[in-house]
Design a protein around this motif. Structure first.
Motif, PDB file in Angstrom:
ATOM      1  N   LEU A 197       0.840  -1.195   0.000  1.00  0.00           N
ATOM      2  CA  LEU A 197       0.000   0.000   0.000  1.00  0.00           C
ATOM      3  C   LEU A 197       0.880   1.252   0.000  1.00  0.00           C
ATOM      4  CD1 LEU A 197      -2.704  -1.115   2.618  1.00  0.00           C
ATOM      5  CD2 LEU A 197      -2.772  -1.287   0.114  1.00  0.00           C
ATOM      6  N   THR A 198       0.517   2.249  -0.815  1.00  0.00           N
ATOM      7  CA  THR A 198       1.271   3.512  -0.906  1.00  0.00           C
ATOM      8  C   THR A 198       0.373   4.667  -0.500  1.00  0.00           C
ATOM      9  OG1 THR A 198       0.660   3.770  -3.238  1.00  0.00           O
ATOM     10  CG2 THR A 198       2.735   2.636  -2.749  1.00  0.00           C
ATOM     11  N   THR A 199       0.980   5.737  -0.042  1.00  0.00           N
ATOM     12  CA  THR A 199       0.236   6.920   0.395  1.00  0.00           C
ATOM     13  C   THR A 199      -0.427   7.577  -0.790  1.00  0.00           C
ATOM     14  OG1 THR A 199       1.830   7.250   2.162  1.00  0.00           O
ATOM     15  CG2 THR A 199       0.408   9.099   1.613  1.00  0.00           C
ATOM     16  N   GLY A 200      -1.705   7.711  -0.747  1.00  0.00           N
ATOM     17  CA  GLY A 200      -2.443   8.379  -1.810  1.00  0.00           C
ATOM     18  C   GLY A 200      -2.603   7.544  -3.045  1.00  0.00           C
ATOM     19  N   GLY A 201      -1.969   6.396  -3.110  1.00  0.00           N
ATOM     20  CA  GLY A 201      -2.108   5.537  -4.276  1.00  0.00           C
ATOM     21  C   GLY A 201      -1.522   6.087  -5.546  1.00  0.00           C
ATOM     22  N   THR A 202      -0.544   7.048  -5.456  1.00  0.00           N
ATOM     23  CA  THR A 202       0.042   7.652  -6.654  1.00  0.00           C
ATOM     24  C   THR A 202       1.346   6.990  -7.034  1.00  0.00           C
ATOM     25  OG1 THR A 202       1.146   9.313  -5.302  1.00  0.00           O
ATOM     26  CG2 THR A 202      -1.037   9.867  -6.154  1.00  0.00           C
ATOM     27  N   MET A 203       1.842   6.092  -6.245  1.00  0.00           N
ATOM     28  CA  MET A 203       3.135   5.468  -6.483  1.00  0.00           C
ATOM     29  C   MET A 203       2.939   4.021  -6.898  1.00  0.00           C
ATOM     30  SD  MET A 203       6.335   6.528  -6.277  1.00  0.00           S
ATOM     31  CE  MET A 203       6.125   7.881  -5.120  1.00  0.00           C
ATOM     32  N   THR A 204       3.669   3.602  -7.909  1.00  0.00           N
ATOM     33  CA  THR A 204       3.660   2.207  -8.363  1.00  0.00           C
ATOM     34  C   THR A 204       4.960   1.565  -7.918  1.00  0.00           C
ATOM     35  OG1 THR A 204       2.276   2.734 -10.269  1.00  0.00           O
ATOM     36  CG2 THR A 204       3.533   0.684 -10.350  1.00  0.00           C
ATOM     37  N   ILE A 205       4.843   0.440  -7.165  1.00  0.00           N
ATOM     38  CA  ILE A 205       6.033  -0.205  -6.599  1.00  0.00           C
ATOM     39  C   ILE A 205       6.020  -1.675  -6.970  1.00  0.00           C
ATOM     40  CG2 ILE A 205       7.226  -0.836  -4.461  1.00  0.00           C
ATOM     41  CD1 ILE A 205       6.197   1.717  -3.220  1.00  0.00           C
ATOM     42  N   GLN A 206       7.206  -2.153  -7.317  1.00  0.00           N
ATOM     43  CA  GLN A 206       7.427  -3.583  -7.555  1.00  0.00           C
ATOM     44  C   GLN A 206       8.668  -4.027  -6.785  1.00  0.00           C
ATOM     45  OE1 GLN A 206       7.858  -3.673 -11.837  1.00  0.00           O
ATOM     46  NE2 GLN A 206       5.718  -4.290 -12.148  1.00  0.00           N
ATOM     47  N   VAL A 207       8.579  -5.229  -6.202  1.00  0.00           N
ATOM     48  CA  VAL A 207       9.748  -5.838  -5.547  1.00  0.00           C
ATOM     49  C   VAL A 207      10.145  -7.036  -6.392  1.00  0.00           C
ATOM     50  CG1 VAL A 207      10.639  -6.937  -3.471  1.00  0.00           C
ATOM     51  CG2 VAL A 207       9.001  -5.058  -3.277  1.00  0.00           C
ATOM     52  N   VAL A 208      11.343  -6.993  -6.974  1.00  0.00           N
ATOM     53  CA  VAL A 208      11.839  -8.015  -7.900  1.00  0.00           C
ATOM     54  C   VAL A 208      12.986  -8.747  -7.213  1.00  0.00           C
ATOM     55  CG1 VAL A 208      12.735  -8.463 -10.199  1.00  0.00           C
ATOM     56  CG2 VAL A 208      11.160  -6.546  -9.837  1.00  0.00           C
ATOM     57  N   ASP A 209      12.919 -10.100  -7.227  1.00  0.00           N
ATOM     58  CA  ASP A 209      14.005 -10.851  -6.600  1.00  0.00           C
ATOM     59  C   ASP A 209      15.167 -11.021  -7.564  1.00  0.00           C
ATOM     60  OD1 ASP A 209      13.211 -12.731  -8.419  1.00  0.00           O
ATOM     61  OD2 ASP A 209      12.252 -14.045  -6.957  1.00  0.00           O
ATOM     62  N   ALA A 210      16.176 -11.792  -7.168  1.00  0.00           N
ATOM     63  CA  ALA A 210      17.391 -11.926  -7.967  1.00  0.00           C
ATOM     64  C   ALA A 210      17.145 -12.645  -9.277  1.00  0.00           C
ATOM     65  CB  ALA A 210      18.460 -12.650  -7.152  1.00  0.00           C
TER      66      ALA A 210
ATOM     67  N   GLY B   4      19.730  -9.701  -2.960  1.00  0.00           N
ATOM     68  CA  GLY B   4      19.692  -9.414  -4.383  1.00  0.00           C
ATOM     69  C   GLY B   4      18.366  -8.894  -4.888  1.00  0.00           C
ATOM     70  N   GLN B   5      17.509  -8.496  -3.981  1.00  0.00           N
ATOM     71  CA  GLN B   5      16.213  -7.984  -4.401  1.00  0.00           C
ATOM     72  C   GLN B   5      16.339  -6.507  -4.797  1.00  0.00           C
ATOM     73  OE1 GLN B   5      12.738  -9.753  -2.030  1.00  0.00           O
ATOM     74  NE2 GLN B   5      14.406  -9.631  -0.492  1.00  0.00           N
ATOM     75  N   THR B   6      15.381  -6.069  -5.585  1.00  0.00           N
ATOM     76  CA  THR B   6      15.359  -4.681  -6.058  1.00  0.00           C
ATOM     77  C   THR B   6      13.948  -4.139  -5.888  1.00  0.00           C
ATOM     78  OG1 THR B   6      17.083  -5.155  -7.696  1.00  0.00           O
ATOM     79  CG2 THR B   6      15.774  -3.148  -7.989  1.00  0.00           C
ATOM     80  N   VAL B   7      13.874  -2.942  -5.310  1.00  0.00           N
ATOM     81  CA  VAL B   7      12.587  -2.257  -5.163  1.00  0.00           C
ATOM     82  C   VAL B   7      12.505  -1.201  -6.267  1.00  0.00           C
ATOM     83  CG1 VAL B   7      11.115  -0.865  -3.680  1.00  0.00           C
ATOM     84  CG2 VAL B   7      12.539  -2.675  -2.701  1.00  0.00           C
ATOM     85  N   ILE B   8      11.511  -1.333  -7.147  1.00  0.00           N
ATOM     86  CA  ILE B   8      11.292  -0.382  -8.229  1.00  0.00           C
ATOM     87  C   ILE B   8      10.106   0.506  -7.849  1.00  0.00           C
ATOM     88  CG2 ILE B   8      10.739  -0.086 -10.669  1.00  0.00           C
ATOM     89  CD1 ILE B   8      11.948  -2.847 -11.176  1.00  0.00           C
ATOM     90  N   ALA B   9      10.363   1.822  -7.835  1.00  0.00           N
ATOM     91  CA  ALA B   9       9.299   2.784  -7.529  1.00  0.00           C
ATOM     92  C   ALA B   9       9.126   3.698  -8.725  1.00  0.00           C
ATOM     93  CB  ALA B   9       9.627   3.575  -6.278  1.00  0.00           C
TER      94      ALA B   9
END
Length: 471
Positions: free
Chosen positions: A83-96, A152-157
């Motif tokens: 969940l993001t504040t205001g729902g304006t952000m798109t986030i993905q968590v990608v593993d290695a 090795g994970q990456t958080v994409i915002a």
């Protein structure tokens, strides 16, 4: 005559057209061009600064959201969906392995926003990137950041660039409309300010036109501001004052010359008319002698006027600079008066050298000696001496002298005291004027002082070293 360049092209091209513009127009145009370039540059700089600030704010917001997700991963509290504040952000968590472990609502769960190469570059440099969201079911342009996490994970915002783009469009429209308006206002203000600054010059021109059309004494208007125009007006007024003085001197010279010419001319005419009316009873030798005396008087007057005219010319240029020995000159003048009414004594020892016109200095000394001989009772003494860097030439008589109040006035042209006017041999009153003008033309001056009894005329001139072999 028709303009050879045609009605559309001014003669001489753009440069000729520019030179024919007035000072006000040229200053206004130049300032307008410089102002326009400055405003355009500032507008571009402002737009760039605003855009950079808005993009930086957007990127910082994406990084904060990604950092918050990294903190949740570190605490093993990663929710799904994220969940993001205001729902304006798109986030993905990608593993290695490139698989999406968690994502925010509405985000793609199959395809990461960044491919493997882009994700690696974003993790390495930490910079945000533009991304076309249409390929991921998003209609907006995105700003994407990638923050590394554990294992090795990456958080994409990713956040929408639409608001920033809209804001930049508003800024651009504002500048496109505001800059020309501001330029027009500043150009008009510059035109008025330049016109006000040049108004004193217009007043000077009008004042000059009025002076040229009137005979009475006038002066140019002097502006109150202590600027270059004020200095110009003061200088021009000083010039007008000098011109008026010169004109007044010329008028006085012409008037006095005409007055001096009337007496000998009237005498010559009267003698000749009487001789012609009574040719048999007229003693022609006496008439010829009288006419000759008046003619000689006219000749002396003409010579004196010519000398003064040449001295006036020397006010703007120096006289001849040849070595002149005042001692030798004084002895030569004394030798020319062996049979004078009273003896002439010369007190001149060693050479006293000055640089100047020998003929002019001889005439100066002759005038002083002749003037002293007319008034001396027992003798005239001529002295030459040196005092520091000055050479002094003096002529002293033991006559009645001149009152102190009149000693400066007698140097004016055509000035004779009452006692001098009663003498036929007193001259036209130009002798002392020639003395002073000659002395000043040589860089010196002349004055009269009391000799108790009598009068002493003193001429001071810059001295020079004697020629080799005469020291």
């Amino acid at each position: 005559m028709a303009d050879p360049a045609g009605p559309g092209l001014p003669a001489g091209g753009l440069r000729g057209w520019w030179r024919r513009r007035g000072i006000r127009a040229r200053l206004a145009l130049t300032s307008a061009v410089v102002l326009a370039l400055t405003l355009v540059g500032l507008a571009r700089l402002f737009a760039f600064a605003v855009g950079h600030s808005m993009i930086s704010t957007l990127d910082d917001s994406a990084r904060r959201s990604a950092s918050d997700v990294v903190a949740l991963i570190d605490a093993n509290r990663l929710p799904d969906p994220i969940l993001t504040t205001g729902g304006t952000m798109t986030i993905q968590v990608v593993d290695a392995t490139g698989r999406i472990r968690a994502a925010s609502p509405g985000a793609d769960r199959l395809v990461p926003l960044l491919d493997a190469r882009g994700m690696a570059a974003a993790r390495r440099d930490g910079r945000a990137r533009f991304l076309d969201g249409r390929g991921y079911g998003m209609p907006d342009v995105l700003r994407v950041v990638a923050v590394p996490a554990r294992d090795g994970q990456t958080v994409i915002a990713a956040t929408s660039f639409e608001q920033v783009h809209h804001g930049l469009e508003i800024v651009a429209r504002t500048l496109v409309v505001g800059v020309p308006i501001l330029l027009a206002l500043l150009g008009a203000a510059g035109w008025l300010v330049i016109g006000g600054a040049l108004r004193p010059i217009t007043e000077l021109r009008r004042g000059a036109e009025e002076i040229s059309g009137t005979a009475r004494s006038r002066r140019l208007p002097v502006p109150e501001a202590r600027d270059e125009v004020h200095d110009l007006a003061v200088t021009l007024n000083d010039m007008l004052h000098r011109l008026e003085q010169a004109e007044a001197r010329q008028r006085a010279l012409v008037s006095d010359t005409a007055h001096e010419l009337r007496s000998p001319l009237a005498s010559i005419r009267a003698q000749l008319e009487v001789a012609l009316d009574h040719p048999d009873s007229q003693p022609w030798p006496e008439t010829a002698a009288g006419v000759l005396a008046d003619t000689l008087r006219l000749s002396r007057l003409a010579d004196d006027l010519l000398v003064l005219a040449r001295l006036d010319e020397h006010e703007a240029r120096t006289v001849a600079r040849e070595p002149v020995d005042l001692s030798a000159l004084a002895r030569a003048v004394g030798e020319r008066h062996p049979a004078a009414r009273v003896p002439v004594t010369v007190d001149a020892g060693e050479p006293v050298i000055v640089r100047g016109d020998g003929k002019g200095l001889t005439r100066l000394l002759d005038n002083l000696v002749d003037n002293a001989l007319r008034h001396a009772a027992a003798g005239v003494r001529v002295g030459v001496s040196r005092s520091g860097e000055w050479a002094e030439l003096s002529v002293r008589d033991d006559g009645p002298g001149i009152p102190p109040t009149d000693r400066e006035r007698v140097f004016a042209r055509f000035t004779r005291l009452d006692e001098g006017r009663s003498r036929d041999e007193g001259g036209a009153g130009l002798g002392l004027a020639i003395v002073r003008e000659t002395a000043r033309a040589h860089g010196g001056d002349a004055h009269l002082e009391d000799a108790s009894p009598g009068l002493r005329a003193v001429v001071r001139l810059p001295s020079a070293k004697p020629p080799p072999g005469e020291a």
